[in-house]
Scaffold this motif. Structure first.
Motif, PDB file in Angstrom:
ATOM      1  N   VAL A   1       5.296  32.880  18.745  1.00 55.05           N
ATOM      2  CA  VAL A   1       6.580  31.701  19.071  1.00 55.05           C
ATOM      3  C   VAL A   1       7.444  31.926  20.442  1.00 55.05           C
ATOM      4  N   LEU A   2       7.554  33.170  20.582  1.00 51.45           N
ATOM      5  CA  LEU A   2       8.069  33.600  21.286  1.00 51.45           C
ATOM      6  C   LEU A   2       7.798  33.699  22.789  1.00 51.45           C
ATOM      7  N   THR A   3       6.470  33.477  22.510  1.00 57.52           N
ATOM      8  CA  THR A   3       6.006  33.202  24.769  1.00 57.52           C
ATOM      9  C   THR A   3       5.682  31.123  24.510  1.00 57.52           C
ATOM     10  N   LYS A   4       6.064  30.964  23.746  1.00 59.79           N
ATOM     11  CA  LYS A   4       5.945  29.601  24.102  1.00 59.79           C
ATOM     12  C   LYS A   4       7.714  28.915  23.815  1.00 59.79           C
ATOM     13  N   VAL A   5       8.886  29.266  23.102  1.00 59.68           N
ATOM     14  CA  VAL A   5       9.837  29.023  23.039  1.00 59.68           C
ATOM     15  C   VAL A   5      10.766  29.993  23.818  1.00 59.68           C
ATOM     16  N   SER A   6      12.123  29.563  24.359  1.00 61.29           N
ATOM     17  CA  SER A   6      13.458  30.811  24.793  1.00 61.29           C
ATOM     18  C   SER A   6      14.262  29.907  24.285  1.00 61.29           C
ATOM     19  N   VAL A   7      14.511  30.904  23.378  1.00 62.74           N
ATOM     20  CA  VAL A   7      15.752  30.441  22.049  1.00 62.74           C
ATOM     21  C   VAL A   7      17.563  31.192  22.428  1.00 62.74           C
ATOM     22  N   TYR A   8      18.344  29.976  22.406  1.00 59.43           N
ATOM     23  CA  TYR A   8      19.403  30.652  23.003  1.00 59.43           C
ATOM     24  C   TYR A   8      20.552  30.292  21.822  1.00 59.43           C
ATOM     25  N   LEU A   9      20.958  31.422  21.117  1.00 55.38           N
ATOM     26  CA  LEU A   9      21.385  30.965  19.717  1.00 55.38           C
ATOM     27  C   LEU A   9      23.221  31.470  20.632  1.00 55.38           C
TER      28      LEU A   9
ATOM     29  N   GLN B   1      39.091  19.641  26.979  1.00 50.14           N
ATOM     30  CA  GLN B   1      40.533  20.153  26.874  1.00 50.14           C
ATOM     31  C   GLN B   1      40.207  21.841  26.231  1.00 50.14           C
ATOM     32  N   SER B   2      39.247  21.904  25.590  1.00 52.85           N
ATOM     33  CA  SER B   2      39.143  23.351  24.608  1.00 52.85           C
ATOM     34  C   SER B   2      38.165  24.243  25.099  1.00 52.85           C
ATOM     35  N   PRO B   3      38.594  24.897  25.666  1.00 50.06           N
ATOM     36  CA  PRO B   3      37.617  26.351  26.828  1.00 50.06           C
ATOM     37  C   PRO B   3      36.102  26.680  25.493  1.00 50.06           C
ATOM     38  N   GLU B   4      36.529  26.212  24.554  1.00 55.38           N
ATOM     39  CA  GLU B   4      34.783  26.967  23.452  1.00 55.38           C
ATOM     40  C   GLU B   4      34.017  25.430  23.571  1.00 55.38           C
ATOM     41  N   ALA B   5      34.772  24.285  24.315  1.00 52.26           N
ATOM     42  CA  ALA B   5      33.699  22.676  23.937  1.00 52.26           C
ATOM     43  C   ALA B   5      33.585  22.768  25.054  1.00 52.26           C
ATOM     44  N   ARG B   6      34.017  23.704  26.648  1.00 50.34           N
ATOM     45  CA  ARG B   6      33.605  23.202  27.960  1.00 50.34           C
ATOM     46  C   ARG B   6      32.346  24.198  27.300  1.00 50.34           C
ATOM     47  N   ILE B   7      32.627  25.301  27.634  1.00 46.42           N
ATOM     48  CA  ILE B   7      31.361  26.501  27.166  1.00 46.42           C
ATOM     49  C   ILE B   7      30.164  25.780  25.863  1.00 46.42           C
ATOM     50  N   LEU B   8      30.658  25.023  25.470  1.00 48.71           N
ATOM     51  CA  LEU B   8      29.373  24.566  24.824  1.00 48.71           C
ATOM     52  C   LEU B   8      29.171  23.518  25.503  1.00 48.71           C
ATOM     53  N   LYS B   9      29.523  22.869  26.435  1.00 47.15           N
ATOM     54  CA  LYS B   9      28.623  21.463  27.038  1.00 47.15           C
ATOM     55  C   LYS B   9      28.128  22.783  28.648  1.00 47.15           C
ATOM     56  N   ALA B  10      29.113  23.227  28.790  1.00 43.46           N
ATOM     57  CA  ALA B  10      28.130  24.081  30.154  1.00 43.46           C
ATOM     58  C   ALA B  10      27.003  25.066  29.973  1.00 43.46           C
TER      59      ALA B  10
ATOM     60  N   ARG C   1      24.889  23.682  27.802  1.00 44.81           N
ATOM     61  CA  ARG C   1      23.334  22.361  27.524  1.00 44.81           C
ATOM     62  C   ARG C   1      23.865  22.017  28.651  1.00 44.81           C
ATOM     63  N   ASP C   2      23.960  21.900  29.740  1.00 51.06           N
ATOM     64  CA  ASP C   2      24.140  21.938  31.205  1.00 51.06           C
ATOM     65  C   ASP C   2      23.088  22.739  31.776  1.00 51.06           C
ATOM     66  N   ARG C   3      23.667  23.765  31.776  1.00 48.35           N
ATOM     67  CA  ARG C   3      22.768  24.984  32.258  1.00 48.35           C
ATOM     68  C   ARG C   3      21.303  25.077  31.924  1.00 48.35           C
TER      69      ARG C   3
END
Ligand SMILES: [Zn+2]
Length: 474
Positions: free
Chosen positions: A126-134, A164-173, A175-177
């Motif tokens: 499974v883990l050669t097919k996907v990279s899982v980020y938690l 406006q929240s650092p936590e929101a910026r962390i999730l957005k970044a 996802r984008d990265r």
């Protein structure tokens, strides 16, 4: 005859090929207790409780731990990666601080993926097919207080655009990265939801969030729907009839809706209520199995042939449940009798006690509640419901309390006892204990505290204190 045998063999053959992954996940489910993170035992754990788990993962081979940033109060938010495949799956939990069920499941999953055991070859594949980020516990400041919102008092799920929240910026970044192919948006929902028009609670609710007001379905959203259809089949085996579909209205400020829009096939999982599982330890396991089923299906493209209709068939959440529903009770008002159903919720109120909360039972609705259901129900046909009386003597201490004949007091209609000073710890008693200042409210009405007596032919048959049945006539 020959044709029949051939057909039979083909069917067998097909079954063997299809059943294999299913069987492995069944076996993993059987082995779940070995992966359950033993240090997380209830929903109100804090950031400090997950830090040693993250540190342990930092030492594990084939795991990459990355600090993505910190919350407003400076608590580190981590991303933990397992797998090195080309398909990227991003999972984030607890953006609402009091929604911790999936965080427990994510650490269980990490224990599973890092264990050396009979499933090692399966996991490797499974883990050669996907990279899982938690990203577990996206809102650690909210988790600290067990509140939905972050330290700024903002709902992170309405901060996906303004950031406006650092936590929101962390999730957005993140996802984008990663430009993740799939995203799992992990939440808890209230216990009030049923899976469709049924008495069954929506123990898990799912959604492929809409990315516009028109609720269009493009390939990104369709893939999320197909994956949910596949996951739902396994969920039905675990919690039959207890899977609901979350409201699919577009919310322009929410993360799930926007991450879908930004091109990541997004699956919302809401952990709801289940009878007898206040601390959601069974639901945690259901999360573990559902997410693992999803990751495995993504790795092998198993969702691709699923039908969107299967997703559409999952019944919507319906707000139909109360903690306790007393049906057909008779109440008296100004010398006349009326028939009412009485709905009681056992609200959780955070406090500084060792368990972190206490219950506040309240009458939240009454009247004709025939379309509704209760986690617990009482058929009070032929019974009267009424508020109890205050015992006329003030007691000195717990010893004086134990000297009283509880059965007799209950039959005399007493529910409340005033004490000079409340004993600590509070004794286990069917009576509501009041200290010097506490107000005695001899009322049973909509909005009142859920202390009441149920009587049949003038005899008390049940005592309900703070929303719970605490005494019953044998
Ligand atoms: Zn939530």
């Amino acid at each position: 005859m020959k044709v029949c045998i051939l057909l039979f063999c083909c069917m067998l053959g097909v079954q063997v090929v299809c059943a294999q992954p299913e069987e492995t996940i069944n076996e993993i489910e059987q082995a779940y207790p070995a992966y359950r993170e033993a240090s997380l035992t209830h929903r109100r754990f804090k950031h400090a409780d997950i830090l040693p788990l993250v540190q342990r993962l930092q030492q594990a081979a084939a795991v990459e731990v990355r600090e993505l940033g910190t919350s407003i109060e400076g608590r580190a938010i981590y991303q933990i990666r397992v797998g090195s495949g080309p398909v990227k799956v991003l999972l984030w939990s607890q953006m609402h601080g009091d929604e911790s069920t999936a965080t427990m499941a994510l650490f269980d999953l990490l224990n599973f993926f890092t264990a050396e055991d009979e499933f090692t070859a399966w996991k490797k594949e499974v883990l050669t097919k996907v990279s899982v980020y938690l990203i577990p516990m996206l809102n650690p400041d909210g988790a600290q207080r067990f509140t939905r919102r972050n330290r700024l008092g903002v709902d992170l799920n309405r901060d996906a655009l303004r950031l406006q929240s650092p936590e929101a910026r962390i999730l957005k970044a993140a996802r984008d990265r990663l430009q993740a192919d799939f995203g799992f948006n992990l939440h808890d929902q209230g216990r009030v939801y049923a899976a469709g028009r049924s008495p069954q609670s929506a123990t898990i609710s799912v959604l492929a969030p809409a990315y516009n007001y028109e609720k269009d379905v493009n390939e990104v959203r369709a893939n999320a729907m197909k994956l949910i259809a596949l996951m739902n089949r396994r969920l039905q085996g675990l919690i039959p009839g207890r899977v609901g579909r979350y409201n699919d209205d577009f919310e322009p400020r929410a993360f799930g809706d926007n991450i879908q829009k930004w091109g990541t096939s997004t699956i919302l999982i809401e952990s709801g209520g289940a009878p007898g599982d206040r601390e959601k330890q069974t639901i945690r396991k259901v999360n573990f199995v559902a997410i693992l089923t999803g990751i495995h299906a993504i790795a092998n493209g198993l969702y691709e042939d699923e039908q969107l209709e299967e997703y559409e068939r999952i019944p919507f959440n319906e707000r139909l449940l109360f903690d306790l529903l007393i049906r057909q009770a008779t109440i008296e008002l100004l010398d006349r009798e009326y028939l009412v159903d009485i709905a009681i919720n056992q609200w959780e109120v955070n406090d500084s006690s060792p368990q972190g909360f206490h219950f506040n039972g309240q009458v939240v609705e009454w009247g004709d509640l025939s379309p509704f259901y209760g986690y617990e129900e009482i058929d009070a046909s032929g019974m009267t419901a009424e508020a109890g009386k205050l015992y006329p003597r003030r007691l000195k201490n717990a010893k004086a309390l134990y000297k009283l004949d509880a059965q007799q007091l209950i039959q005399q209609g007493y529910t409340h006892i005033r004490m000079k000073k409340l004993p600590d710890p509070l004794p286990d008693t069917p009576f509501v204990l009041l200290d010097k200042q506490a107000r005695y409210q001899p009322e049973l009405r909509l909005g009142s505290a859920a202390h009441l007596l149920l009587k049949r032919n003038g005899e008390v048959v049940k005592v309900i204190k703070n929303g719970f049945v605490v005494w019953e006539k044998e």
